[in-house]
Design an enzyme around this catalytic site. Structure first.
Site, PDB file in Angstrom:
ATOM      1  CE  LYS A 189     -49.132  36.121  28.199  1.00  0.00           C
ATOM      2  NZ  LYS A 189     -49.541  35.417  26.743  1.00  0.00           N
ATOM      3  CD  GLU A 264     -64.753  40.274  31.012  1.00  0.00           C
ATOM      4  OE1 GLU A 264     -64.461  40.027  29.760  1.00  0.00           O
ATOM      5  OE2 GLU A 264     -65.424  41.040  31.368  1.00  0.00           O
ATOM      6  CB  CYS A 298     -66.568  34.871  25.057  1.00  0.00           C
ATOM      7  SG  CYS A 298     -66.832  36.675  25.027  1.00  0.00           S
ATOM      8  CD  GLU A 398     -65.766  28.644  24.597  1.00  0.00           C
ATOM      9  OE1 GLU A 398     -64.707  28.196  25.263  1.00  0.00           O
ATOM     10  OE2 GLU A 398     -66.073  29.753  24.875  1.00  0.00           O
TER      11      GLU A 398
HETATM   12  P1  NAD Z   1     -56.425  30.761  26.797  1.00  0.00           P
HETATM   13  O1  NAD Z   1     -57.085  30.763  28.082  1.00  0.00           O
HETATM   14  O2  NAD Z   1     -55.783  29.829  26.210  1.00  0.00           O
HETATM   15  O3  NAD Z   1     -55.397  32.222  26.996  1.00  0.00           O
HETATM   16  C1  NAD Z   1     -55.713  33.422  27.167  1.00  0.00           C
HETATM   17  C2  NAD Z   1     -54.382  34.045  27.999  1.00  0.00           C
HETATM   18  O4  NAD Z   1     -54.194  33.526  29.235  1.00  0.00           O
HETATM   19  C3  NAD Z   1     -53.180  34.036  26.852  1.00  0.00           C
HETATM   20  O5  NAD Z   1     -52.559  35.320  27.065  1.00  0.00           O
HETATM   21  C4  NAD Z   1     -52.433  32.908  27.515  1.00  0.00           C
HETATM   22  O6  NAD Z   1     -50.947  33.211  27.277  1.00  0.00           O
HETATM   23  C5  NAD Z   1     -52.763  33.195  29.011  1.00  0.00           C
HETATM   24  N1  NAD Z   1     -52.544  31.967  29.686  1.00  0.00           N
HETATM   25  C6  NAD Z   1     -52.512  30.625  29.450  1.00  0.00           C
HETATM   26  N2  NAD Z   1     -51.979  29.947  30.619  1.00  0.00           N
HETATM   27  C7  NAD Z   1     -51.861  30.803  31.597  1.00  0.00           C
HETATM   28  C8  NAD Z   1     -51.449  30.513  32.873  1.00  0.00           C
HETATM   29  N3  NAD Z   1     -51.114  29.328  33.467  1.00  0.00           N
HETATM   30  N4  NAD Z   1     -51.305  31.648  33.712  1.00  0.00           N
HETATM   31  C9  NAD Z   1     -51.537  32.943  33.146  1.00  0.00           C
HETATM   32  N5  NAD Z   1     -51.830  33.152  31.958  1.00  0.00           N
HETATM   33  C10 NAD Z   1     -51.986  32.003  31.004  1.00  0.00           C
HETATM   34  O7  NAD Z   1     -57.518  31.106  25.844  1.00  0.00           O
HETATM   35  P2  NAD Z   1     -57.620  31.760  24.411  1.00  0.00           P
HETATM   36  O8  NAD Z   1     -57.570  30.415  23.800  1.00  0.00           O
HETATM   37  O9  NAD Z   1     -56.409  32.831  23.965  1.00  0.00           O
HETATM   38  O10 NAD Z   1     -59.059  32.409  24.147  1.00  0.00           O
HETATM   39  C11 NAD Z   1     -60.169  31.567  23.614  1.00  0.00           C
HETATM   40  C12 NAD Z   1     -61.146  31.711  25.115  1.00  0.00           C
HETATM   41  O11 NAD Z   1     -61.335  33.131  25.611  1.00  0.00           O
HETATM   42  C13 NAD Z   1     -62.537  30.893  24.867  1.00  0.00           C
HETATM   43  O12 NAD Z   1     -62.702  30.048  25.975  1.00  0.00           O
HETATM   44  C14 NAD Z   1     -63.239  32.058  24.885  1.00  0.00           C
HETATM   45  O13 NAD Z   1     -64.769  31.755  25.224  1.00  0.00           O
HETATM   46  C15 NAD Z   1     -62.806  32.806  26.166  1.00  0.00           C
HETATM   47  N6  NAD Z   1     -63.148  34.313  26.053  1.00  0.00           N
HETATM   48  C16 NAD Z   1     -64.032  34.839  26.949  1.00  0.00           C
HETATM   49  C17 NAD Z   1     -64.464  36.109  26.885  1.00  0.00           C
HETATM   50  C18 NAD Z   1     -65.405  36.797  28.028  1.00  0.00           C
HETATM   51  O14 NAD Z   1     -65.660  37.668  27.951  1.00  0.00           O
HETATM   52  N7  NAD Z   1     -65.965  35.727  28.654  1.00  0.00           N
HETATM   53  C19 NAD Z   1     -64.126  36.823  25.883  1.00  0.00           C
HETATM   54  C20 NAD Z   1     -63.280  36.390  24.730  1.00  0.00           C
HETATM   55  C21 NAD Z   1     -62.794  35.094  24.910  1.00  0.00           C
END
Ligand code: NAD
Length: 504
Positions: A189, A264, A298, A398
């Site tokens: 997804k 992550e 991240c 963040e």
């Molecule tokens: P997000 O959590 O908003 O979304 C990530 C994914 O989760 C999307 O595909 C979204 O559709 C899905 N999602 C949202 N709500 C959900 C639910 N209730 N159930 C299942 N799936 C759901 O994150 P974002 O805004 O897309 O990305 C930015 C964040 O990602 C930042 O906090 C960043 O630090 C983190 N990130 C972490 C790493 C790591 O390796 N630690 C790497 C890249 C990004």
């Protein structure tokens, strides 16, 4: 070069406009079962890119069933054939390198100087795990006096992979390659803000000979498609990259079906620069680790913890360099910082500049959106703020943009205290030429990954992941197999041990 990239992009856009971005289930490109779509716009100028299938629980169910069916044969495929498919996928990815680079730049706003490496890194992920197929099932031998115990690893089953928008192509390969090498099948997804390259990747995999159903892609929103994926009984584990709060939701949603999770999540990573460091190299790394990938990274070092003795000199140089960072169209190879993913994210990042003033910190550079021809896009000028303390929201939250907060310290103890003063613990960066001090700080800093005298340089066999609110579990190398596989113990008797005789 900008013109050349724009030309390449036009070809991609033309096909996206006519076909849209569909789900890919059982090897077929399909509209959502409800026929609903959502619109995807570019952060570069707000222009319409394509309609995207709005997947729902029915589509997820179809994809999960397809993955469950395909699992029966994929898990039993001999490792040489599996390795060959993964190698072929790597080759197909490389063939599509230009399309991937321009699409990812236009869809996410990430500068082409970084996205042009996405295909190379994505292919490297597949090749690395192709070579590991042969060892994936390996276990341990633990003999006892009367029994031989040995373990083997077996794929856990169909898994869900949920990815964010910041580096969608690379992160998808990073998660999916080890899952396939382990013998798992996948329902992916992708993030709703950046759906385009997920289909280029899936198409490349199918062209490379991946059997239908082994890898399904369902687009849509987190609250619907994402949630349904985490709740589906056929899906045995969720590999998730995204925000910390989303991780909590996923854990709750997956509780009923006892999902194994790998998270992550977010970060507020420190870079500690001591007065005895190689300050020129430290300066380059501090700038790179905050302003590369638009700061939407991240592992970025978003808190510079700077030693009192070198504070003024270092900061003056930093100010000049940050003010000089080239903001522009991400398709231009000269661009260093492109537009942020979405107007809502641009607004969020800019709100932290306003907050800096409210909280008594000082914006030294940036904190504004560029005017003129860039004003149509989601741009934020590279921002540098000093006078931040751990008590401020700015020292805790963040920001996920080109935004660096500077803090000051005098003693090693103080530096560690500041570094550990946040709920996150993903990475930490330490700059010093005192080896003992470097080791002490690396030991005491709360982070899953520490780099000493280096920016983030990823070596694929090493464990990747965070502590505290930054994540659960590790991936990379063998660690990925711990997540995607079950360890089974088999105990064989030598026939010499006593068996208690009940009722004899
Ligand atoms: P997000 O959590 O908003 O979304 C990530 C994914 O989760 C999307 O595909 C979204 O559709 C899905 N999602 C949202 N709500 C959900 C639910 N209730 N159930 C299942 N799936 C759901 O994150 P974002 O805004 O897309 O990305 C930015 C964040 O990602 C930042 O906090 C960043 O630090 C983190 N990130 C972490 C790493 C790591 O390796 N630690 C790497 C890249 C990004």
């Amino acid at each position: 070069m900008l013109k050349e990239n724009q030309k390449k992009l036009q070809k991609v856009i033309k096909s996206l406009k006519s076909k849209g971005v569909q789900n890919i289930i059982d090897g077929k490109e399909l509209a959502s079962s409800s026929k609903e779509v959502f619109e995807n716009h570019s952060p570069v100028d707000g222009s319409f890119i394509s309609k995207v299938a709005k997947g729902n629980s029915k589509d997820i169910d179809k994809a999960a069933r397809s993955s469950a069916k395909a699992f029966e044969s994929w898990k039993n495929l001999d490792h040489k054939s599996r390795r060959n498919v993964l190698y072929n996928i790597a080759e197909e990815i490389e063939k599509n390198a230009d399309e991937i680079a321009v699409s990812e730049s236009f869809d996410t706003g990430q500068p082409i100087r970084f996205t042009k490496k996405a295909a190379i890194r994505g292919a490297a992920n597949f090749r690395y795990f192709a070579d590991k197929c042969i060892d994936a099932a390996n276990g341990l031998s633990t003999p006892d006096t009367h029994h031989l115990n040995f373990t083997m690893r077996q794929p856990i089953g169909p898994v869900g992979v949920i990815t964010p928008w910041n580096a969608p192509f690379m992160l998808s390969t990073w998660k999916i390659a080890p899952a396939l090498a382990a013998g798992c099948t996948v329902v992916h997804k992708p993030a709703e803000f950046s759906p385009v390259t997920a289909n280029i990747l899936s198409r490349a995999a199918h062209k490379a000979g991946l059997p239908s159903g082994v890898w399904n892609t369902v687009h849509g929103f987190g609250e619907s498609a994402g949630k349904a994926l985490t709740e589906h009984d056929n899906i045995k584990a969720i590999a998730f990259v995204g925000e910390t709060t989303t991780g909590s939701h996923i854990m709750r949603q997956g509780a009923t079906t006892l999902k194994r999770v790998h998270f992550e999540l977010g970060g507020k990573n420190p870079v500690i620069v001591f007065d005895d460091a190689d300050l020129d190299r430290a300066l380059d790394a501090v700038i790179f680790m905050k302003y590369s990938l638009n700061g939407e990274r991240c592992t970025s070092s978003s808190r510079l913890i700077l030693h009192d003795k070198v504070y003024t000199k270092f900061l003056n140089k930093l100010k000049k360099r940050v003010a000089n960072i080239k903001v522009g169209n991400p398709l231009d190879p000269k661009t260093e910082v492109g537009p942020l993913i979405h107007p809502s994210h641009q607004e969020k990042v800019l709100s932290y500049a306003a907050l800096a003033k409210e909280e008594g910190a000082k914006v030294l550079v940036g904190g504004t959106a560029p005017k003129g021809k860039l004003s149509k896009g989601c741009y934020v000028n590279p921002t540098l703020v000093e006078g931040v303390t751990p008590k401020m929201r700015l020292g805790q939250e963040e920001v996920f943009g080109p935004f660096l907060s500077v803090m000051r310290f005098k003693t090693e103890k103080q530096a560690i205290k500041i570094a550990n003063s946040v709920r996150y613990g993903l990475t930490a960066y330490i700059w010093t030429n005192d080896t003992s001090k470097a080791h002490r700080v690396a030991r005491d800093v709360e982070a899953g990954m520490v780099w000493i005298n280096s920016q983030n340089v990823r070596h694929l066999p090493t464990p990747f992941g965070g502590v505290k609110y930054s994540g659960i579990g590790r991936d990379g190398g063998e660690y990925s197999f711990d997540f995607y596989m079950e360890t089974k113990n088999i105990c064989v008797a030598y026939g010499t041990h006593p068996i208690p005789k009940l009722g004899a």
